[in-house]
Design a protein around this motif. Sequence first.
Motif, PDB file in Angstrom:
ATOM      1  N   SER A  36       0.826  -1.212   0.000  1.00  0.00           N
ATOM      2  CA  SER A  36       0.000   0.000   0.000  1.00  0.00           C
ATOM      3  C   SER A  36       0.859   1.259   0.000  1.00  0.00           C
ATOM      4  O   SER A  36       0.514   2.247  -0.661  1.00  0.00           O
ATOM      5  CB  SER A  36      -0.924   0.000   1.219  1.00  0.00           C
ATOM      6  OG  SER A  36      -1.908  -1.003   1.115  1.00  0.00           O
ATOM      7  N   LEU A  37       1.961   1.241   0.737  1.00  0.00           N
ATOM      8  CA  LEU A  37       2.827   2.410   0.769  1.00  0.00           C
ATOM      9  C   LEU A  37       3.400   2.687  -0.622  1.00  0.00           C
ATOM     10  O   LEU A  37       3.493   3.846  -1.050  1.00  0.00           O
ATOM     11  CB  LEU A  37       3.954   2.208   1.781  1.00  0.00           C
ATOM     12  CG  LEU A  37       4.965   3.353   1.914  1.00  0.00           C
ATOM     13  CD1 LEU A  37       4.265   4.683   2.157  1.00  0.00           C
ATOM     14  CD2 LEU A  37       5.958   3.066   3.028  1.00  0.00           C
ATOM     15  N   GLY A  38       3.777   1.631  -1.341  1.00  0.00           N
ATOM     16  CA  GLY A  38       4.253   1.818  -2.703  1.00  0.00           C
ATOM     17  C   GLY A  38       3.175   2.387  -3.606  1.00  0.00           C
ATOM     18  O   GLY A  38       3.433   3.283  -4.419  1.00  0.00           O
ATOM     19  N   ASP A 103     -10.545   1.356  -8.609  1.00  0.00           N
ATOM     20  CA  ASP A 103      -9.892   1.289  -9.920  1.00  0.00           C
ATOM     21  C   ASP A 103      -8.770   0.272  -9.946  1.00  0.00           C
ATOM     22  O   ASP A 103      -8.428  -0.251 -11.013  1.00  0.00           O
ATOM     23  CB  ASP A 103      -9.338   2.670 -10.288  1.00  0.00           C
ATOM     24  CG  ASP A 103     -10.410   3.743 -10.236  1.00  0.00           C
ATOM     25  OD1 ASP A 103     -11.389   3.625 -10.992  1.00  0.00           O
ATOM     26  OD2 ASP A 103     -10.281   4.682  -9.421  1.00  0.00           O
ATOM     27  N   LEU A 104      -8.181   0.017  -8.801  1.00  0.00           N
ATOM     28  CA  LEU A 104      -7.101  -0.977  -8.687  1.00  0.00           C
ATOM     29  C   LEU A 104      -7.427  -1.940  -7.560  1.00  0.00           C
ATOM     30  O   LEU A 104      -7.852  -1.514  -6.478  1.00  0.00           O
ATOM     31  CB  LEU A 104      -5.745  -0.301  -8.432  1.00  0.00           C
ATOM     32  CG  LEU A 104      -4.549  -1.231  -8.250  1.00  0.00           C
ATOM     33  CD1 LEU A 104      -3.283  -0.624  -8.869  1.00  0.00           C
ATOM     34  CD2 LEU A 104      -4.282  -1.545  -6.777  1.00  0.00           C
ATOM     35  N   LEU A 105      -7.233  -3.209  -7.811  1.00  0.00           N
ATOM     36  CA  LEU A 105      -7.416  -4.250  -6.795  1.00  0.00           C
ATOM     37  C   LEU A 105      -6.086  -4.970  -6.627  1.00  0.00           C
ATOM     38  O   LEU A 105      -5.529  -5.496  -7.595  1.00  0.00           O
ATOM     39  CB  LEU A 105      -8.498  -5.232  -7.235  1.00  0.00           C
ATOM     40  CG  LEU A 105      -8.792  -6.412  -6.299  1.00  0.00           C
ATOM     41  CD1 LEU A 105      -9.314  -5.923  -4.959  1.00  0.00           C
ATOM     42  CD2 LEU A 105      -9.782  -7.373  -6.944  1.00  0.00           C
ATOM     43  N   ALA A 106      -5.571  -4.964  -5.409  1.00  0.00           N
ATOM     44  CA  ALA A 106      -4.272  -5.582  -5.140  1.00  0.00           C
ATOM     45  C   ALA A 106      -4.416  -6.635  -4.058  1.00  0.00           C
ATOM     46  O   ALA A 106      -5.348  -6.596  -3.247  1.00  0.00           O
ATOM     47  CB  ALA A 106      -3.262  -4.522  -4.700  1.00  0.00           C
ATOM     48  N   ALA A 107      -3.472  -7.571  -4.027  1.00  0.00           N
ATOM     49  CA  ALA A 107      -3.496  -8.598  -2.984  1.00  0.00           C
ATOM     50  C   ALA A 107      -2.115  -9.188  -2.786  1.00  0.00           C
ATOM     51  O   ALA A 107      -1.425  -9.524  -3.745  1.00  0.00           O
ATOM     52  CB  ALA A 107      -4.483  -9.710  -3.326  1.00  0.00           C
ATOM     53  N   VAL A 465       5.480  -6.656   1.737  1.00  0.00           N
ATOM     54  CA  VAL A 465       6.143  -6.360   0.469  1.00  0.00           C
ATOM     55  C   VAL A 465       7.061  -5.166   0.717  1.00  0.00           C
ATOM     56  O   VAL A 465       6.626  -4.168   1.302  1.00  0.00           O
ATOM     57  CB  VAL A 465       5.118  -5.998  -0.616  1.00  0.00           C
ATOM     58  CG1 VAL A 465       5.816  -5.668  -1.938  1.00  0.00           C
ATOM     59  CG2 VAL A 465       4.122  -7.127  -0.812  1.00  0.00           C
ATOM     60  N   PRO A 466       8.327  -5.216   0.310  1.00  0.00           N
ATOM     61  CA  PRO A 466       9.199  -4.050   0.506  1.00  0.00           C
ATOM     62  C   PRO A 466       8.615  -2.821  -0.204  1.00  0.00           C
ATOM     63  O   PRO A 466       8.355  -2.882  -1.414  1.00  0.00           O
ATOM     64  CB  PRO A 466      10.520  -4.483  -0.140  1.00  0.00           C
ATOM     65  CG  PRO A 466      10.494  -5.980  -0.093  1.00  0.00           C
ATOM     66  CD  PRO A 466       9.057  -6.353  -0.277  1.00  0.00           C
ATOM     67  N   PRO A 467       8.384  -1.739   0.508  1.00  0.00           N
ATOM     68  CA  PRO A 467       7.762  -0.572  -0.115  1.00  0.00           C
ATOM     69  C   PRO A 467       8.488  -0.045  -1.348  1.00  0.00           C
ATOM     70  O   PRO A 467       7.836   0.384  -2.306  1.00  0.00           O
ATOM     71  CB  PRO A 467       7.768   0.463   1.022  1.00  0.00           C
ATOM     72  CG  PRO A 467       7.655  -0.363   2.262  1.00  0.00           C
ATOM     73  CD  PRO A 467       8.487  -1.582   1.980  1.00  0.00           C
ATOM     74  N   LEU A 468       9.825  -0.074  -1.356  1.00  0.00           N
ATOM     75  CA  LEU A 468      10.545   0.404  -2.536  1.00  0.00           C
ATOM     76  C   LEU A 468      10.284  -0.473  -3.753  1.00  0.00           C
ATOM     77  O   LEU A 468      10.194   0.019  -4.882  1.00  0.00           O
ATOM     78  CB  LEU A 468      12.046   0.482  -2.259  1.00  0.00           C
ATOM     79  CG  LEU A 468      12.553   1.740  -1.556  1.00  0.00           C
ATOM     80  CD1 LEU A 468      14.061   1.658  -1.362  1.00  0.00           C
ATOM     81  CD2 LEU A 468      12.200   3.006  -2.337  1.00  0.00           C
ATOM     82  N   LEU A 469      10.189  -1.777  -3.549  1.00  0.00           N
ATOM     83  CA  LEU A 469       9.852  -2.675  -4.648  1.00  0.00           C
ATOM     84  C   LEU A 469       8.418  -2.428  -5.103  1.00  0.00           C
ATOM     85  O   LEU A 469       8.126  -2.369  -6.309  1.00  0.00           O
ATOM     86  CB  LEU A 469      10.032  -4.130  -4.212  1.00  0.00           C
ATOM     87  CG  LEU A 469       9.620  -5.209  -5.226  1.00  0.00           C
ATOM     88  CD1 LEU A 469      10.391  -5.056  -6.532  1.00  0.00           C
ATOM     89  CD2 LEU A 469       9.828  -6.604  -4.633  1.00  0.00           C
ATOM     90  N   ALA A 470       7.504  -2.275  -4.151  1.00  0.00           N
ATOM     91  CA  ALA A 470       6.111  -1.976  -4.479  1.00  0.00           C
ATOM     92  C   ALA A 470       6.004  -0.669  -5.253  1.00  0.00           C
ATOM     93  O   ALA A 470       5.214  -0.554  -6.207  1.00  0.00           O
ATOM     94  CB  ALA A 470       5.280  -1.908  -3.197  1.00  0.00           C
ATOM     95  N   PHE A 471       6.786   0.313  -4.865  1.00  0.00           N
ATOM     96  CA  PHE A 471       6.776   1.617  -5.532  1.00  0.00           C
ATOM     97  C   PHE A 471       7.235   1.492  -6.982  1.00  0.00           C
ATOM     98  O   PHE A 471       6.651   2.097  -7.892  1.00  0.00           O
ATOM     99  CB  PHE A 471       7.661   2.590  -4.761  1.00  0.00           C
ATOM    100  CG  PHE A 471       7.713   3.983  -5.320  1.00  0.00           C
ATOM    101  CD1 PHE A 471       6.554   4.647  -5.699  1.00  0.00           C
ATOM    102  CD2 PHE A 471       8.927   4.635  -5.455  1.00  0.00           C
ATOM    103  CE1 PHE A 471       6.601   5.939  -6.213  1.00  0.00           C
ATOM    104  CE2 PHE A 471       8.984   5.928  -5.971  1.00  0.00           C
ATOM    105  CZ  PHE A 471       7.827   6.588  -6.348  1.00  0.00           C
ATOM    106  N   ALA A 472       8.276   0.680  -7.215  1.00  0.00           N
ATOM    107  CA  ALA A 472       8.768   0.482  -8.579  1.00  0.00           C
ATOM    108  C   ALA A 472       7.688  -0.111  -9.472  1.00  0.00           C
ATOM    109  O   ALA A 472       7.513   0.299 -10.627  1.00  0.00           O
ATOM    110  CB  ALA A 472      10.005  -0.419  -8.559  1.00  0.00           C
ATOM    111  N   VAL A 473       6.944  -1.090  -8.940  1.00  0.00           N
ATOM    112  CA  VAL A 473       5.858  -1.709  -9.706  1.00  0.00           C
ATOM    113  C   VAL A 473       4.705  -0.727  -9.885  1.00  0.00           C
ATOM    114  O   VAL A 473       4.147  -0.583 -10.984  1.00  0.00           O
ATOM    115  CB  VAL A 473       5.369  -2.988  -9.003  1.00  0.00           C
ATOM    116  CG1 VAL A 473       4.154  -3.573  -9.718  1.00  0.00           C
ATOM    117  CG2 VAL A 473       6.490  -4.027  -8.930  1.00  0.00           C
TER     118      VAL A 473
END
Length: 497
Positions: A36-38, A103-107, A465-473
């Motif tokens: 979520s932070l990403g 608009d976005l669904l994540a899991a 999930v690492p936030p920096l990795l999530a942010f990149a995606v």
Amino acid sequence: MTRDTRQLIRRNKIARLRTGATPRALEICSGCGGLSLGLKSAGFELTAHVEIDPEAARSYAMNFGGDHAAESEWAKPRDMERCSASKLVSDIGLKTSVAESFDLLAAGLPCQAFARIGRSKLRSVAGQEDAFQKDPRAVLYRRFLQYVEDTQPLIILIENVPDILNFGGHNVPEEICQALESAGYTTGYTILNAAFFGVPQVRERLFIVALANELDEVPRFPAPIHFLDLPKGYEGSRRVALKHVDKTSRYFHAIPTPHRSLKKAVGTREALEDLPRIKEHDAEPSVIRRRKLSDTLPYRDLKDGLSSYASTMRAWPGFETSDFVDGHLVRLTPRDFPIFAKMKHGGDYPHAREVAEALFEEAVARSGLAGTRKDAKAYKELRASIVPPYDPEKFPNKWWKLDPSKPSRTLTAHMGKDTYSHIHYDSAQRRTLSVREAARLQSFPDGFVFAGAMNAAFRQIGNAVPPLLAFAVAKILKSQLSGTLRGRRRATDRRAA
């Protein structure tokens, strides 16, 4: 829901976003909020989430709640199997229908039944080889597909462990992609390693992306920005996970690999050096026992200044810190402090046992027990006070001391019970990691707070999930969404002209 109805719902969402509205995200199995932070940092609104663990849900609310009260419906823990999307929308008081709300669904679906360590544990409990396939957590992704049907998102993002690719000889992401394709999505999946995206941790994760056909986009994944030669153990695990991946699959995307010309992956010294030194666990353990997770200590002043990574962790927008930071709880394991101090960087448990045996022999000589029978009470008591009892052949990876020049190995939820897998590289501190240090290695900013006691915080961090990795995606997804809207606007303008 008919095909025409689905298309109309999605087109209406695109029309709303075209007016400049912020894309809204719903995350299932959100944990404390790494993914979520990403998403938030990339420009998505965190409209709602579902998380069953009360402490993780409380952490989520503490960090993302904004105007939502801590006791509000928005902040409550929920079980995805018992809470439907429509009930969630009703409970939190959204003014839109369930199909209009997101608009976005994540899991980040629970990984225990997919990961090999989880399978082994389930087999040992149930006494059968296929027990992991009967774990209800392994079918939660099917429940997730119902959320897709109910919410009709423009973007779907799923994260899991790579072993989901080889689930009892079955490639689950292929099945998910096929199901989503039949529901009107263009899908794809790949493996990303967190260390390639600025996280000081070698952590492999599987990502599935699905884009509504109305967007006229195909899934893309971020390119690495850091270089690292993966340790052999990770390469072996990757090979096992990929065993049942058909390289000709239209869903599978080649795993991004970094070029050697890129910046080196962030090492643990870069990540941790400015955090407070902790020595009270050894000199005055009562201080640690009294200390709370929320108690703060001042940052260290470094002669050469902050690393780029440390600066990012202190200045993450919305989570900035100044002179002090919290999270300085560590495990009290006095028998092993001398072993930690003498271990070499990158040392594992067999090495730790060698160190312990040497320390024991020195203690035997000092105590005058040399020549004493090994079954004598005094001899056995002295040995037990110095040498860990685990068999080095059975527990080769039980301990590990960080290498300051390299990223950490993978943090796991098991850190909630045992942090010996991450021993601090600084021998003078002779201890395992603190909560804040674990959060740093997972790329949580220093202003991100964790609910519960020490063990709960470690578990939340290891599950995230690492936030920096999530942010990149998430940046890729946001750019595709924005690009689609700009492209449609330009096409409309041309037709009007």
